[in-house]
Design a protein around this motif. Structure first.
Motif, mmCIF file in Angstrom:
data_model
loop_
_atom_site.group_PDB
_atom_site.id
_atom_site.type_symbol
_atom_site.label_atom_id
_atom_site.label_comp_id
_atom_site.label_asym_id
_atom_site.label_seq_id
_atom_site.Cartn_x
_atom_site.Cartn_y
_atom_site.Cartn_z
ATOM 1 N N SER A 6 8.662 22.871 -23.425
ATOM 2 C CA SER A 6 9.850 22.485 -22.670
ATOM 3 C C SER A 6 9.922 20.969 -22.508
ATOM 4 O O SER A 6 8.933 20.327 -22.181
ATOM 5 C CB SER A 6 9.818 23.129 -21.283
ATOM 6 N N PRO A 7 11.107 20.381 -22.683
ATOM 7 C CA PRO A 7 11.271 18.946 -22.443
ATOM 8 C C PRO A 7 11.451 18.629 -20.952
ATOM 9 O O PRO A 7 11.574 17.478 -20.578
ATOM 10 C CB PRO A 7 12.529 18.595 -23.236
ATOM 11 N N PHE A 8 11.468 19.668 -20.111
ATOM 12 C CA PHE A 8 11.642 19.497 -18.671
ATOM 13 C C PHE A 8 10.324 19.731 -17.945
ATOM 14 O O PHE A 8 9.610 20.673 -18.238
ATOM 15 C CB PHE A 8 12.665 20.496 -18.112
ATOM 16 N N GLU A 9 10.027 18.879 -16.980
ATOM 17 C CA GLU A 9 8.882 19.066 -16.088
ATOM 18 C C GLU A 9 9.437 19.141 -14.668
ATOM 19 O O GLU A 9 10.125 18.225 -14.212
ATOM 20 C CB GLU A 9 7.910 17.888 -16.188
ATOM 21 N N THR A 10 9.166 20.250 -13.978
ATOM 22 C CA THR A 10 9.633 20.392 -12.604
ATOM 23 C C THR A 10 8.751 19.551 -11.702
ATOM 24 O O THR A 10 7.547 19.726 -11.656
ATOM 25 C CB THR A 10 9.597 21.861 -12.161
ATOM 26 N N VAL A 11 9.367 18.623 -10.989
ATOM 27 C CA VAL A 11 8.667 17.718 -10.091
ATOM 28 C C VAL A 11 8.716 18.264 -8.659
ATOM 29 O O VAL A 11 7.748 18.145 -7.906
ATOM 30 C CB VAL A 11 9.297 16.303 -10.153
ATOM 31 N N GLU A 12 9.845 18.853 -8.316
ATOM 32 C CA GLU A 12 10.051 19.372 -6.959
ATOM 33 C C GLU A 12 11.017 20.546 -7.064
ATOM 34 O O GLU A 12 11.924 20.537 -7.898
ATOM 35 C CB GLU A 12 10.656 18.265 -6.104
ATOM 36 N N SER A 13 10.825 21.565 -6.214
ATOM 37 C CA SER A 13 11.709 22.722 -6.256
ATOM 38 C C SER A 13 11.911 23.281 -4.857
ATOM 39 O O SER A 13 10.960 23.418 -4.091
ATOM 40 C CB SER A 13 11.121 23.810 -7.163
ATOM 41 N N GLU A 14 13.152 23.586 -4.534
ATOM 42 C CA GLU A 14 13.480 24.225 -3.264
ATOM 43 C C GLU A 14 14.381 25.407 -3.571
ATOM 44 O O GLU A 14 15.285 25.310 -4.395
ATOM 45 C CB GLU A 14 14.210 23.247 -2.341
ATOM 46 N N LYS A 15 14.117 26.547 -2.912
ATOM 47 C CA LYS A 15 14.940 27.744 -3.099
ATOM 48 C C LYS A 15 15.579 28.122 -1.777
ATOM 49 O O LYS A 15 14.917 28.162 -0.751
ATOM 50 C CB LYS A 15 14.093 28.900 -3.631
ATOM 51 N N ILE A 16 16.872 28.409 -1.850
ATOM 52 C CA ILE A 16 17.632 28.801 -0.671
ATOM 53 C C ILE A 16 18.250 30.168 -0.956
ATOM 54 O O ILE A 16 19.077 30.301 -1.871
ATOM 55 C CB ILE A 16 18.738 27.769 -0.352
ATOM 56 N N LYS A 17 17.843 31.183 -0.203
ATOM 57 C CA LYS A 17 18.353 32.541 -0.390
ATOM 58 C C LYS A 17 19.725 32.654 0.246
ATOM 59 O O LYS A 17 19.907 32.340 1.419
ATOM 60 C CB LYS A 17 17.369 33.539 0.239
ATOM 61 N N LEU A 18 20.710 33.092 -0.543
ATOM 62 C CA LEU A 18 22.089 33.247 -0.082
ATOM 63 C C LEU A 18 22.567 34.651 -0.475
ATOM 64 O O LEU A 18 23.129 34.841 -1.546
ATOM 65 C CB LEU A 18 23.004 32.196 -0.721
ATOM 66 N N GLY A 19 22.322 35.637 0.372
ATOM 67 C CA GLY A 19 22.706 37.012 0.038
ATOM 68 C C GLY A 19 22.003 37.481 -1.215
ATOM 69 O O GLY A 19 20.786 37.424 -1.310
ATOM 70 N N ARG A 20 22.769 37.903 -2.216
ATOM 71 C CA ARG A 20 22.169 38.396 -3.466
ATOM 72 C C ARG A 20 21.835 37.288 -4.448
ATOM 73 O O ARG A 20 21.335 37.530 -5.534
ATOM 74 C CB ARG A 20 23.070 39.439 -4.124
ATOM 75 N N PHE A 21 22.134 36.029 -4.058
ATOM 76 C CA PHE A 21 21.849 34.876 -4.906
ATOM 77 C C PHE A 21 20.725 34.041 -4.304
ATOM 78 O O PHE A 21 20.523 34.043 -3.102
ATOM 79 C CB PHE A 21 23.081 33.967 -5.037
ATOM 80 N N LYS A 27 14.118 19.062 -8.886
ATOM 81 C CA LYS A 27 14.107 17.721 -9.451
ATOM 82 C C LYS A 27 13.205 17.845 -10.671
ATOM 83 O O LYS A 27 12.087 18.360 -10.594
ATOM 84 C CB LYS A 27 13.555 16.707 -8.453
ATOM 85 N N VAL A 28 13.726 17.407 -11.806
ATOM 86 C CA VAL A 28 12.988 17.542 -13.055
ATOM 87 C C VAL A 28 12.837 16.182 -13.726
ATOM 88 O O VAL A 28 13.669 15.291 -13.558
ATOM 89 C CB VAL A 28 13.697 18.523 -14.022
ATOM 90 N N ARG A 29 11.750 16.078 -14.465
ATOM 91 C CA ARG A 29 11.549 14.900 -15.297
ATOM 92 C C ARG A 29 11.986 15.302 -16.710
ATOM 93 O O ARG A 29 11.493 16.274 -17.272
ATOM 94 C CB ARG A 29 10.094 14.458 -15.309
ATOM 95 N N VAL A 30 12.957 14.533 -17.230
ATOM 96 C CA VAL A 30 13.438 14.764 -18.584
ATOM 97 C C VAL A 30 13.780 13.401 -19.181
ATOM 98 O O VAL A 30 14.427 12.578 -18.529
ATOM 99 C CB VAL A 30 14.646 15.746 -18.609
ATOM 100 N N LYS A 31 13.290 13.143 -20.367
ATOM 101 C CA LYS A 31 13.490 11.851 -21.037
ATOM 102 C C LYS A 31 13.056 10.697 -20.142
ATOM 103 O O LYS A 31 13.751 9.689 -20.015
ATOM 104 C CB LYS A 31 14.945 11.681 -21.476
ATOM 105 N N ASN A 32 11.930 10.872 -19.475
ATOM 106 C CA ASN A 32 11.328 9.868 -18.598
ATOM 107 C C ASN A 32 12.196 9.491 -17.400
ATOM 108 O O ASN A 32 12.068 8.389 -16.865
ATOM 109 C CB ASN A 32 10.922 8.614 -19.390
ATOM 110 N N GLN A 33 13.081 10.360 -16.994
ATOM 111 C CA GLN A 33 13.900 10.135 -15.800
ATOM 112 C C GLN A 33 13.783 11.351 -14.889
ATOM 113 O O GLN A 33 13.621 12.475 -15.359
ATOM 114 C CB GLN A 33 15.379 9.966 -16.164
#
Length: 175
Positions: A6-21, A27-33
């Motif tokens: 994968s060209p993406f590296e997950t740096v930070e992740s937050e999940k918010i439960k909204l009913g069935r979603f 925040k991901v690192r991709v192409k050094n950004q």
């Protein structure tokens, strides 16, 4: 085939439960950004192309998010511990009352993989006898049987806009 890293590296992740979603805010690192990447996690579902003799069973259902009646095919979510095929047979019975006589897998697809991880399993089902449906209290729909020729016309004219239904029809016609 060798899997590509994968060209993406997950740096930070937050999940918010909204009913069935579940809204995922990464925040991901991709192409050094470091970039934000938001998407919806969704439970897998099924879409069913139901044949009753020489007809196709369609639903005319009111869809609240777009405030319109839509012609679509039966479907639904896969319950925990249930296979996709079991969900298709259950969903057909719940929404139409029809029993499944033959279940034909048509594969799966991702309707919008840029904004959600939703996966829908597609099935054609040859229906037997009809009993009572058991609709979800929030479902408002009317059952219609149409000929295969009429269904083709509805697809060609754009009357059917149901993405999963169109995918099931395309897979069926590509067999």
């Amino acid at each position: 085939m060798k899997e590509i890293k994968s060209p993406f590296e997950t740096v930070e992740s937050e999940k918010i439960k909204l009913g069935r979603f579940t809204l995922v805010q990464d925040k991901v690192r991709v192409k050094n950004q470091i970039r934000p990447y938001d998407y919806l996690e969704m439970i897998e579902g099924v879409s069913i192309l139901p044949f009753h003799g020489e007809n196709i069973i369609t639903l005319k259902e009111y869809r609240y998010p777009i405030s319109l009646w839509q012609t679509e095919l039966p479907g639904g979510l896969i319950d925990p511990g249930e296979t996709a095929e079991q969900a298709a047979v259950r969903g057909l019975k719940e929404e139409t009352g029809y029993e499944a006589e033959e279940v034909i897998p048509l594969g799966e697809f991702y309707p919008s993989f840029g904004s959600t991880n939703e996966k829908i399993h597609l099935f054609a089902i040859r229906c037997g006898k009809q009993g009572e449906e058991s609709l979800n209290p929030a479902e408002v729909l009317k059952l219609h049987e149409v000929s295969i020729e009429e269904f083709k016309r509805m697809v060609a004219s754009g009357e059917i806009k149901h993405g999963a239904g169109l995918a099931a029809w395309a897979r069926w016609m590509s067999r």
